[in-house]
Write a protein that holds these residues in place. Sequence first.
Motif, PDB file in Angstrom:
ATOM      1  N   ILE A   1     -13.751  16.456   8.192  1.00  0.00           N
ATOM      2  CA  ILE A   1     -13.263  16.270   6.817  1.00  0.00           C
ATOM      3  C   ILE A   1     -12.228  17.328   6.472  1.00  0.00           C
ATOM      4  N   MET A   2     -12.511  18.590   6.879  1.00  0.00           N
ATOM      5  CA  MET A   2     -11.579  19.658   6.554  1.00  0.00           C
ATOM      6  C   MET A   2     -10.237  19.466   7.255  1.00  0.00           C
ATOM      7  N   VAL A   3     -10.287  19.059   8.529  1.00  0.00           N
ATOM      8  CA  VAL A   3      -9.042  18.836   9.271  1.00  0.00           C
ATOM      9  C   VAL A   3      -8.222  17.750   8.587  1.00  0.00           C
ATOM     10  N   ILE A   4      -8.884  16.662   8.183  1.00  0.00           N
ATOM     11  CA  ILE A   4      -8.167  15.575   7.510  1.00  0.00           C
ATOM     12  C   ILE A   4      -7.521  16.086   6.224  1.00  0.00           C
ATOM     13  N   TYR A   5      -8.305  16.860   5.445  1.00  0.00           N
ATOM     14  CA  TYR A   5      -7.779  17.327   4.162  1.00  0.00           C
ATOM     15  C   TYR A   5      -6.697  18.399   4.302  1.00  0.00           C
ATOM     16  N   SER A   6      -6.553  18.981   5.503  1.00  0.00           N
ATOM     17  CA  SER A   6      -5.460  19.946   5.679  1.00  0.00           C
ATOM     18  C   SER A   6      -4.120  19.230   5.667  1.00  0.00           C
ATOM     19  N   PHE A   7      -4.125  17.902   5.881  1.00  0.00           N
ATOM     20  CA  PHE A   7      -2.886  17.125   5.843  1.00  0.00           C
ATOM     21  C   PHE A   7      -2.702  16.427   4.498  1.00  0.00           C
ATOM     22  N   ASN A   8      -3.487  16.870   3.504  1.00  0.00           N
ATOM     23  CA  ASN A   8      -3.441  16.239   2.194  1.00  0.00           C
ATOM     24  C   ASN A   8      -2.250  16.767   1.396  1.00  0.00           C
ATOM     25  N   ASP A   9      -1.498  15.854   0.775  1.00  0.00           N
ATOM     26  CA  ASP A   9      -0.313  16.275   0.026  1.00  0.00           C
ATOM     27  C   ASP A   9      -0.662  16.830  -1.351  1.00  0.00           C
ATOM     28  N   SER A  10      -1.871  16.529  -1.830  1.00  0.00           N
ATOM     29  CA  SER A  10      -2.208  16.898  -3.205  1.00  0.00           C
ATOM     30  C   SER A  10      -2.477  18.390  -3.344  1.00  0.00           C
ATOM     31  N   ARG A  11      -2.182  18.909  -4.548  1.00  0.00           N
ATOM     32  CA  ARG A  11      -2.460  20.314  -4.820  1.00  0.00           C
ATOM     33  C   ARG A  11      -3.964  20.543  -5.012  1.00  0.00           C
ATOM     34  N   LEU A  12      -4.642  19.496  -5.482  1.00  0.00           N
ATOM     35  CA  LEU A  12      -6.094  19.576  -5.633  1.00  0.00           C
ATOM     36  C   LEU A  12      -6.742  19.292  -4.285  1.00  0.00           C
ATOM     37  N   VAL A  13      -7.675  20.147  -3.898  1.00  0.00           N
ATOM     38  CA  VAL A  13      -8.252  20.030  -2.564  1.00  0.00           C
ATOM     39  C   VAL A  13      -9.002  18.717  -2.395  1.00  0.00           C
ATOM     40  N   THR A  14      -9.561  18.202  -3.489  1.00  0.00           N
ATOM     41  CA  THR A  14     -10.468  17.072  -3.342  1.00  0.00           C
ATOM     42  C   THR A  14      -9.826  15.719  -3.647  1.00  0.00           C
ATOM     43  N   VAL A  15      -8.593  15.716  -4.127  1.00  0.00           N
ATOM     44  CA  VAL A  15      -7.938  14.449  -4.431  1.00  0.00           C
ATOM     45  C   VAL A  15      -6.973  14.114  -3.309  1.00  0.00           C
ATOM     46  N   TRP A  16      -7.071  12.887  -2.794  1.00  0.00           N
ATOM     47  CA  TRP A  16      -6.220  12.533  -1.675  1.00  0.00           C
ATOM     48  C   TRP A  16      -4.844  12.110  -2.187  1.00  0.00           C
ATOM     49  N   GLY A  17      -3.769  12.770  -1.725  1.00  0.00           N
ATOM     50  CA  GLY A  17      -2.431  12.452  -2.204  1.00  0.00           C
ATOM     51  C   GLY A  17      -1.490  11.999  -1.113  1.00  0.00           C
ATOM     52  N   GLY A  18      -2.021  11.497  -0.024  1.00  0.00           N
ATOM     53  CA  GLY A  18      -1.169  11.046   1.078  1.00  0.00           C
ATOM     54  C   GLY A  18      -1.010  12.118   2.141  1.00  0.00           C
ATOM     55  N   TRP A  19      -0.542  11.685   3.333  1.00  0.00           N
ATOM     56  CA  TRP A  19      -0.406  12.612   4.457  1.00  0.00           C
ATOM     57  C   TRP A  19       0.816  13.495   4.268  1.00  0.00           C
ATOM     58  N   SER A  20       0.683  14.773   4.652  1.00  0.00           N
ATOM     59  CA  SER A  20       1.839  15.663   4.574  1.00  0.00           C
ATOM     60  C   SER A  20       1.572  16.946   5.348  1.00  0.00           C
ATOM     61  N   LEU A  21       2.654  17.612   5.752  1.00  0.00           N
ATOM     62  CA  LEU A  21       2.516  18.892   6.457  1.00  0.00           C
ATOM     63  C   LEU A  21       2.786  20.055   5.507  1.00  0.00           C
ATOM     64  N   ARG A  22       2.783  19.730   4.209  1.00  0.00           N
ATOM     65  CA  ARG A  22       3.160  20.686   3.194  1.00  0.00           C
ATOM     66  C   ARG A  22       2.439  22.037   3.309  1.00  0.00           C
ATOM     67  N   TRP A  23       1.133  22.041   3.519  1.00  0.00           N
ATOM     68  CA  TRP A  23       0.366  23.296   3.522  1.00  0.00           C
ATOM     69  C   TRP A  23       0.652  24.098   4.774  1.00  0.00           C
ATOM     70  N   TYR A  24       1.024  23.397   5.843  1.00  0.00           N
ATOM     71  CA  TYR A  24       1.405  24.133   7.055  1.00  0.00           C
ATOM     72  C   TYR A  24       2.735  24.849   6.832  1.00  0.00           C
TER      73      TYR A  24
END
Lengths: 305, 271
Positions: B29-52
């Motif tokens: 779950i954590m790995v999947i959410y590391s690719f989350n575009d949303s600023r909120l950790v728990t809301v899914w906002g689409g795939w993105s490399l933004r946090w990397y």
Amino acid sequence: MSGARRIFTRPARLAVIAPYLWLVLFFLVPFGFVVKISLSQSAIAQPPYVPVFDLAAGWDALAAAFAALSLDNFRLLISDNLYVLSYLRSLTVAAVSTAILLLIGYPIAYAMARLPRGWQPFAMMLVIVPFWTSFLIRIYAWINILQHDGLLNQTLLALHLVSAPLVWLSTDTAMYIGIVYSYLPFMVLPLYATLAKLPQALNEAAADLGCSPRRAFWLVTFPLSLPGIGAGVLLCFIPIVGEFVIPDLLAGSASLMIGQTLWLEFFTNRDWPVASAIAVVLLGVLLLPLLIYERLQRRQLEGER
Amino acid sequence: MAARAARLSRFNLVSLTLGLAFLYLPIVIMVIYSFNDSRLVTVWGGWSLRWYRELLQDEAMLAAAWMSLKVALASATAAAVFGTLAAVALSRAGHFRGWTLFSGMLYAPLVMPEVITGLSLLLLFVALNAERGFWTVTIAHTTLTMCFVAVVVQSRLHALDRSVEEAAMDLGCGPVEAFLQATVPLIWPAIAAGWMLAFALSLDDLVIASFTTGPGSATLPIRIYSEIRLGVKPQINAVCTLIIAVVALAIVLASLASKLSRAKADSAAPM
């Protein structure tokens, strides 16, 4: 053959020198310093305790420093409820967690030992991999799941099992989940190592003699797996008693485990002598299970020879 | 073998599946959410490399990662040397004087609560007036991880057939030469596995590093820990995923090395 063996022992004995010296200097001697500072008074200075042994000042100064040592810190530990409760809570949490770990870990280890031989190394690797990835990361993963709008609450709401989000984070439940999750490999691996070694023929013999599988398990397999249970219980119980990070991140702030109390005294209150006294008492409490563990280890080694 | 497989009851299967799911689900779950575009950790906002990308600009985090890497490399190497020597001594030296103390000191750090080990090392360093930073953390990690290396290497030495060594000695090798020529190549994968275990443990350690490091030289776990205490940030998911990737790669390499050498050992010396 035994001649060759004897020739070999001499260089092997030389090999012991470096690690031996290292462990004495960086494992044994440091405990001496903990004991010494637990007998000192705290002070607003650097280092924050007196007396400080000053070897250059000569014998008289050293004797004066010895005379200044006192048991005050230990008296404080006994007289203040906070410390006694911390020790009791640590022991309780460790006992409960270890019991849960045994209940969850035994069936997993048992199932692994029943897998076809070729699959067993793979299953073992699957259990070891999380142990290799940072425990801090794994605790963090649970924070993601357990927080107020986390996945657990989202799932429960979506399934209409609850009508409002439940509080998971900063509760004892969260702490137990975190501890059990982090220590599961430490319970499963020694159990698996013992169970996998048991000859299958024993169970077949029990079956031939009219045992039901369940009876065979309780009469044959379970007693023979006791060394593995002992190793797993101690490998989990002792470190959990001193656990700091998991309760700090997952449990509420109401009651502290002794590891947190030590951490607070050391870093927040900067009372190094009291922190040392806590460590000395904790070490004393843990010495008994440690000695039992050492005994088990040696018996196992001798059994293998 | 077929009889063994047949014994895997439904209860066994369920407990194994649930156990592995319990171990892996949070990480996945954590790995999947590391690719989350949303600023909120728990809301899914689409795939993105933004946090990397944001991670690459976080200099404090990068400095901490570099510090951790240096400590892990140095301490794992020292631990591999000391741990191997200790394993050789334990399995080959017979019962020497001080054996009980030595094995006790070697096994105790495996179970000792980390707060005690960390506190005691810090008090030693303060008493020695040593400047705290890279070297003190490295020494502390070496002490802890050499015990794990010793356990890994010792179990390989136990499983090893001594006849290879003895044959080498019959052929005129001295004991040290026989060990270097015949035994070391066979236990090499165990040493490598021990090194990688030490590396992973050092990279992972928070408590002992917190006690033994000085101001300005935080390791990665110390940095992550203080970020987590400040509140959950999506960046941490990305850091953690990267660490998992590195560790997973190390494990794959280690198991390949050990498989290779076991095959080599089996063909060289049928056991």
